[in-house]
Structure formats: C-alpha cells, structure tokens
Design a protein around this motif. Structure first.
Motif, PDB file in Angstrom:
ATOM      1  N   UNK A 132      39.303  28.850  48.649  1.00 58.33           N
ATOM      2  CA  UNK A 132      40.172  29.359  47.636  1.00 58.33           C
ATOM      3  C   UNK A 132      41.349  28.406  47.495  1.00 58.33           C
ATOM      4  N   UNK A 133      41.609  28.294  45.943  1.00 55.26           N
ATOM      5  CA  UNK A 133      42.540  27.056  45.845  1.00 55.26           C
ATOM      6  C   UNK A 133      43.463  27.723  44.737  1.00 55.26           C
ATOM      7  N   UNK A 134      44.653  27.555  44.861  1.00 53.85           N
ATOM      8  CA  UNK A 134      45.707  28.167  43.976  1.00 53.85           C
ATOM      9  C   UNK A 134      46.776  27.219  43.706  1.00 53.85           C
ATOM     10  N   UNK A 135      47.257  26.674  42.863  1.00 54.25           N
ATOM     11  CA  UNK A 135      48.426  25.873  42.437  1.00 54.25           C
ATOM     12  C   UNK A 135      49.628  26.499  42.310  1.00 54.25           C
ATOM     13  N   UNK A 136      49.385  27.984  41.834  1.00 54.54           N
ATOM     14  CA  UNK A 136      50.717  28.762  41.716  1.00 54.54           C
ATOM     15  C   UNK A 136      51.447  28.945  42.907  1.00 54.54           C
ATOM     16  N   UNK A 137      52.723  29.262  42.722  1.00 53.57           N
ATOM     17  CA  UNK A 137      53.444  29.857  43.985  1.00 53.57           C
ATOM     18  C   UNK A 137      53.153  31.199  44.280  1.00 53.57           C
ATOM     19  N   UNK A 138      52.993  31.566  45.723  1.00 54.27           N
ATOM     20  CA  UNK A 138      52.719  33.034  45.844  1.00 54.27           C
ATOM     21  C   UNK A 138      54.023  33.895  45.474  1.00 54.27           C
ATOM     22  N   UNK A 177      46.254  42.051  57.924  1.00 48.55           N
ATOM     23  CA  UNK A 177      46.816  41.459  59.271  1.00 48.55           C
ATOM     24  C   UNK A 177      47.565  42.521  60.162  1.00 48.55           C
ATOM     25  N   UNK A 178      47.207  42.797  61.562  1.00 46.27           N
ATOM     26  CA  UNK A 178      47.602  44.026  62.110  1.00 46.27           C
ATOM     27  C   UNK A 178      48.223  43.542  63.259  1.00 46.27           C
ATOM     28  N   UNK A 179      49.570  44.012  63.488  1.00 46.34           N
ATOM     29  CA  UNK A 179      50.207  43.686  64.759  1.00 46.34           C
ATOM     30  C   UNK A 179      51.149  44.776  65.065  1.00 46.34           C
ATOM     31  N   UNK A 180      50.913  45.421  66.152  1.00 47.71           N
ATOM     32  CA  UNK A 180      51.726  46.928  66.507  1.00 47.71           C
ATOM     33  C   UNK A 180      53.058  46.362  66.750  1.00 47.71           C
ATOM     34  N   UNK A 190      51.886  34.441  62.615  1.00 48.92           N
ATOM     35  CA  UNK A 190      50.945  34.784  61.702  1.00 48.92           C
ATOM     36  C   UNK A 190      51.458  35.003  60.388  1.00 48.92           C
ATOM     37  N   UNK A 191      51.216  34.230  59.180  1.00 50.71           N
ATOM     38  CA  UNK A 191      51.787  34.066  58.089  1.00 50.71           C
ATOM     39  C   UNK A 191      50.757  34.831  57.065  1.00 50.71           C
ATOM     40  N   UNK A 192      51.143  35.568  56.058  1.00 47.98           N
ATOM     41  CA  UNK A 192      50.508  36.183  54.992  1.00 47.98           C
ATOM     42  C   UNK A 192      51.358  35.844  53.463  1.00 47.98           C
ATOM     43  N   UNK A 193      50.311  35.274  52.590  1.00 49.76           N
ATOM     44  CA  UNK A 193      50.943  34.935  51.415  1.00 49.76           C
ATOM     45  C   UNK A 193      50.078  35.733  50.543  1.00 49.76           C
ATOM     46  N   UNK A 194      50.706  36.340  49.497  1.00 45.98           N
ATOM     47  CA  UNK A 194      50.262  37.121  48.372  1.00 45.98           C
ATOM     48  C   UNK A 194      50.124  36.257  47.043  1.00 45.98           C
ATOM     49  N   UNK A 195      49.135  35.913  46.458  1.00 44.11           N
ATOM     50  CA  UNK A 195      48.876  35.332  45.233  1.00 44.11           C
ATOM     51  C   UNK A 195      48.296  36.326  44.074  1.00 44.11           C
ATOM     52  N   UNK A 225      46.292  35.770  51.377  1.00 44.02           N
ATOM     53  CA  UNK A 225      45.584  34.667  52.401  1.00 44.02           C
ATOM     54  C   UNK A 225      46.334  34.565  53.496  1.00 44.02           C
ATOM     55  N   UNK A 226      45.279  34.643  54.736  1.00 46.35           N
ATOM     56  CA  UNK A 226      46.006  34.729  55.878  1.00 46.35           C
ATOM     57  C   UNK A 226      44.968  33.501  56.701  1.00 46.35           C
ATOM     58  N   UNK A 227      45.596  32.322  57.054  1.00 45.45           N
ATOM     59  CA  UNK A 227      45.001  31.319  57.548  1.00 45.45           C
ATOM     60  C   UNK A 227      43.925  30.737  56.472  1.00 45.45           C
ATOM     61  N   UNK A 228      42.629  30.814  56.895  1.00 45.14           N
ATOM     62  CA  UNK A 228      41.412  30.570  56.150  1.00 45.14           C
ATOM     63  C   UNK A 228      40.860  31.829  55.561  1.00 45.14           C
ATOM     64  N   UNK A 229      41.297  32.983  55.915  1.00 47.58           N
ATOM     65  CA  UNK A 229      40.717  34.043  55.166  1.00 47.58           C
ATOM     66  C   UNK A 229      41.459  34.724  53.838  1.00 47.58           C
ATOM     67  N   UNK A 230      40.872  34.897  53.054  1.00 48.99           N
ATOM     68  CA  UNK A 230      41.355  35.474  51.880  1.00 48.99           C
ATOM     69  C   UNK A 230      40.756  36.718  51.270  1.00 48.99           C
ATOM     70  N   UNK A 231      41.799  37.611  51.205  1.00 45.76           N
ATOM     71  CA  UNK A 231      41.422  39.150  51.039  1.00 45.76           C
ATOM     72  C   UNK A 231      41.701  39.437  49.456  1.00 45.76           C
ATOM     73  N   UNK A 232      40.817  40.225  48.855  1.00 46.47           N
ATOM     74  CA  UNK A 232      41.320  40.599  47.540  1.00 46.47           C
ATOM     75  C   UNK A 232      41.784  42.087  47.735  1.00 46.47           C
TER      76      UNK A 232
END
Length: 579
Positions: A480-486, A401-404, A500-505, A515-522
């Motif tokens: 991607x499904x994860x029941x654990x807390x980020x 996620x990039x935002x100047x 824009x929300x970014x959650x790290x699991x 996880x950013x919306x519907x996108x999941x990056x490793x």
C-alpha cells in the motif's frame, strides 16, 4: 288430505326397505371381498423356506462376482477373506428374508425363460443348510410396474414364480454394504491445540497458545494472531466429522484412491482422556497408609500461583479504572492423573491424527485414510471444505490494534496538526482482611491528559474502547502506497515499552485505510468518524478545516452504509491492488 298422508307413509316405508337392502348388499360385498382375499392368501405358493439358524452358508452375486459367506463358530465370515469385517446384523437380516419365500403368482410349463430374464439372472442365490443340502434360487428380471421379481427354483425349472421384490432387495447391494464400518475418531474440540493443512503447494498451521488460550495462524511467510471465532468454527467442526462410504478394509494400493500423492493432508493435535488401572499392593493397611502419605505430599508440592484472567477485547470492562487480581491455587495440571476409584485413574494424553485426502469419490466426497489404518472411507466435500481451499488470509484476526488498558503506559494522538498525550498511572493496594489467608491486590488506574489529571475518565474510556475494538472489513495483501497525509494518527506504548502506531488514511468514499506496520486494513469510514468524534470530545478539540470538508464527512455517513463487500469493487484511487 287423507290421500297425501297415505302417500307419505308409503314413501317412508319404501325408504326403510331400501335402506335395509343397501345395508344387506354392503355387508354381502364386504364378506365377498374378505372371502376373496382369504382365497388369495391360500393360493400363494411357497417357493422356499428355511430357518436362519439352519443356514450354514450362502452364496450370491455381488458386484458381478460370486461371494460366499459361511458360519464359523456362530459368526459369519467371508469364505475367501476371513479378515473381512462382516456386518453380522446386515447379513442375518438378508438371510432372514428367505425364511419363507412365497409367490404371488406361478407361471407353469414355461419353456422359454428369456423373456423373464432368467437366461442371464440378475442374481443367483445358493443356500446350503447345516446338513449340506443346497437350494439354488435364480432371480430374473424385475417388473418395475408391479415391484416383483421373476424367480426360478432350481429344483423345478418348469415353473416361474412372481415374488415381491422386497424379498431379494437385501441381496442387490455392493460388497461393503455387508461390511462393518468403523466410525470417525471422537475428538473433544476443546482439547485441540494444533491444526495443520497441506494442500498442493499451499499450507497453513493454526496453533493454540496454552498460556493465553489465543490462536495464531502461520505459513511459510510467518505467524500472526488468528480470529478466534473462525478458529472456533473450524475446531468445533472436527467433532462432527463422519465417514460417508466404507470403501476398502485393507488397502494395498493407495494409488487406486489417489492417496499415494494426496490431494491434501490434515494433521490434528489434541488430547484424550484415558483410563488406567493402578497396581494393587499386597499389604492392604500399608497401601492405605502409603496412599495417604502420597496424597499429603502431593498437596504440599502443589504450586500456588496467580491466576491470569483472560482479557476480552469486546468487553467494555477492558478499560475499567480498577484492576483486581486475586491469588488462587491453580488446580489444573497438564497430564495429571485424577483418581476415579480405588483401582482406576484417568489422565490426559497427547494424540495426533493424520487424515490423508485423495481423489474425488462417486458420493460427492473424497477418499480418505486416517492414521495409516489401511481402511479407506469417503468424507463429503462439504465437511472437507472447512479445512481445504483455505489460506492464512481466511483466518486473519481483523482487529486493527488491541491493547488492554491494563497494559497501556501512554497514548499519543495527532489530529489536524494538534498532538495530545494521555499517560496512565497505577496505584496498588493490598487487602488481607478476608476470612481466608489470601491477599487481594487492587490496582487503581488514573489518566493524565497532557500532564493534567483527568477528573472524569469516561471520555477516555469511550474513546479507548472504540480504538481497540476497531476491526477491518478486509485486509490488503499488496503493498500500500499513499502520498497523502494521514487524517488521524495514534501511537500506543505498553508497560514494557513496546510501541504500536496506527495511521488512518482516506481510501475511497466508503473506507479508511488503517495502517499498522506492514498491515493495511480497510475500515468502515463511519466507524473511523465515530472514533475521531470521541477523541475530539476527549481533548476538547474543534475542527479547523473548511465547512466544505465537514459537509463531505457528513455526506459520507450514507455512503458507508453500503455492504462491506464493496471493498472488493471499489475504485483503486490509491493505486493499490486488492485481491
């Protein structure tokens, strides 16, 4: 003693004599060899000779068919296809090898030519001079061990000549070896604005945003930002595309090359600079006056606008505390003519190139046709692989996620149950003290942590640079499904109010799932740990979790040094399929 001296003198004298004899013998042998070579040269028999200028037509076998080339107004043409693009230089070079054909040996009184391959010649060359006289040379079997051909001159069939193969090799080619091939159109990669590839049932399109200069990748499922480096590699390769073989100059049956139902279609949109001559006026003085008036008017009509600077996400200056905008005149206008001289001007025009890609060819490539030209060439598979066999996933931008910071309004982050908010304030000042009439606007940024002004912005800029430059090593294409807390959450809000929300699991021992919306990056786990550490420094937060978990994080530093490809082989601890 006297006797020994005499023996020594005698030995020296003998040595001198022997040396003289050796020199004499060597000289004699050299002269004999020179004489024999001269005799061999004299013994060479002339088989045929003609000046290239005196040849009116030449007929020989190409691809098991007799083909005739003849002169037409000092140009060589193919007799039965005058539109065939004869390569003048190649044909003249072939004819030149017949200027003086000499035999290394002559076989006289030959009654059976079968053993020399002359009963079924490799080639038959018929030369007709400008007076209409014909000479027929039958080229038989090649003696590979001596690199010679057995040749028969139709004027005397009782003799067989042994001739160096270099004389007749120019006549042992395919038809299109004598054709003048075209060259692949030259495209300046910097002017490419769109690339579309249709391959079987798959397709993708790369489109350049003229305002930002950034690229988007889209297919039937939608569009998103593309990786600029990958797109640049593709567009740069366009300038180096070259044809392999010339196959057909006027194709009438595309199915012969698999081009009636192409394996793939590549469409490239770009711009080309063209020259145009301006219309001269009858009155020279009036022309000069009108030209001046037109120039002045053009200057008056130019728009003065603020020049937008391109933001570089890899530059640490993306989060500098000041932003400087300078008003400037935009001198670049699309499709605007630029005068090169008094009667010639250039302008940029839009072009489109379509490359149809057909069946596999014999030279490790595929048959292609460009812009319905009817000319068929081949292009190597290596060159085409830059475009074909790709999907939109190959061009995805892996930036999480990039935002100047210049567009950041606020940032909210949560770690270990604690939430903190950073707000951005802006103060703009103008400076017109310069020598010119332009005004310089300077915007100063300041940051507040949970409502308190930050005296030192360094901890924030360090954290924010790590956040916006976070890149994934792979992107998941399945749900991607994860029941654990980020472990760590960040929400960015820009100046327009968009969030824009970014959650790290935790994903596995090597990767976090960002996880950013519907996108999941490793994302490399160690990189995320560095991000979290810089955040804790920013907010002055300490870990409240057990020492066992902290030791686990430390042990992960070694695990995350593994190759990024381990993302493809990791255990599916979250029940997610990885393509």
């Amino acid at each position: 003693m006297k006797k020994k001296s005499m023996n020594l003198i005698t030995a020296v004298a003998v040595l001198v004599v022997l040396s003289g004899v050796y020199v004499g013998v060597k000289t004699y042998v050299a002269k004999q060899e020179e004489k024999e070579n001269a005799e061999e040269e004299e013994e060479k028999t002339q088989v045929f000779s003609i000046s290239s200028e005196d040849v009116h037509s030449i007929k020989f076998v190409i691809d098991k068919k007799e083909v005739t080339f003849e002169k037409n107004n000092d140009e060589w043409v193919k007799s039965d296809e005058r539109d065939f693009p004869v390569d003048q230089d190649k044909l003249i070079e072939a004819i030149g090898s017949l200027n003086n054909v000499e035999a290394d040996r002559v076989l006289d009184n030959v009654t059976d030519t079968t053993e020399y391959g002359l009963d079924d010649p490799t080639n038959t060359i018929t030369i007709t001079d400008k007076d209409g006289k014909e000479t027929v040379l039958h080229v038989g079997m090649e003696n590979a061990s001596t690199s010679q051909y057995y040749v028969e001159n139709g004027e005397d069939e009782s003799k067989i000549y042994v001739v160096a193969d270099s004389v007749f090799q120019p006549f042992m080619k395919t038809l299109y070896d004598y054709a003048k091939a075209g060259t692949f159109p030259v495209i300046d990669s910097s002017t490419v604005s769109n690339v579309t590839v249709d391959e079987n049932d798959d397709s993708y399109t790369l489109t350049k945003d003229n305002n930002t200069g950034l690229w988007n990748i889209k297919d039937q499922d939608g569009a998103e930002k593309a990786d600029s480096a990958k797109v640049s590699s593709l567009t740069s390769s366009i300038a180096s595309i070259a044809y392999g073989s010339f196959v057909n100059y006027n194709c009438k049956d595309l199915s012969e090359y698999g081009l009636d139902k192409p394996y793939g279609t590549i469409t490239i949109n770009y711009q080309e600079e063209v020259e145009e001559k301006s219309d001269p006026t009858e009155d020279g003085d009036a022309s000069e006056e009108n030209s001046t008036d037109e120039q002045d008017t053009t200057e008056d009509k130019k728009d003065i606008s603020t020049m937008d600077s391109t933001e570089d996400k890899d530059d640490a200056s993306a989060v500098d505390s000041t932003e400087e905008d300078t008003s400037a005149t935009d001198s670049t206008e699309e499709d605007t003519s630029v005068t090169d001289s008094s009667d010639t001007q250039t302008r940029m025009v839009n072009r489109e190139m379509t490359i149809l890609v057909g069946d596999q060819s014999d030279d490790d490539g595929r048959y292609v046709m460009v812009n319905n030209s009817k000319e068929i060439y081949t292009i190597s598979n290596d060159t085409l692989s830059v475009f074909l066999g790709k999907t939109k996933e190959d061009f995805w931008d892996m930036t999480v996620s990039y935002l100047s910071v210049n567009n950041l309004e606020s940032l909210q982050a949560e770690y270990q149950g604690e939430t903190h908010v950073i707000d951005v304030s802006r103060e703009t000042s103008e400076d017109n003290s310069g020598d010119d009439s332009s005004t310089t606007s300077t915007t100063t940024l300041s940051y507040q942590l949970d409502g308190t002004e930050m005296d030192d912005s360094t901890p924030f800029t360090t954290f924010y640079n790590k956040l916006i430059n976070m890149t994934g090593q792979k992107r998941l294409t399945e749900k991607y499904e994860n029941n654990n807390k980020s472990d760590f959450d960040v929400e960015l809000e820009d100046v327009d109010g968009e969030k824009t929300k970014i959650d790290y699991y935790q994903y596995d021992t090597n990767f976090y799932a960002a996880v950013v919306g519907q996108k999941v990056y490793l994302v490399n786990k160690m990189t995320v740990k560095e991000l979290i550490d810089s955040y804790k420094t920013l907010v002055g937060q300490t870990d409240s979790e057990s020492s066992d978990e902290n030791s686990d994080l430390v042990s992960e530093e070694n695990a995350t040094d593994e190759d990024s490809n381990s993302a493809d082989n990791t255990d599916n601890t979250n029940g997610v399929d990885v393509d």
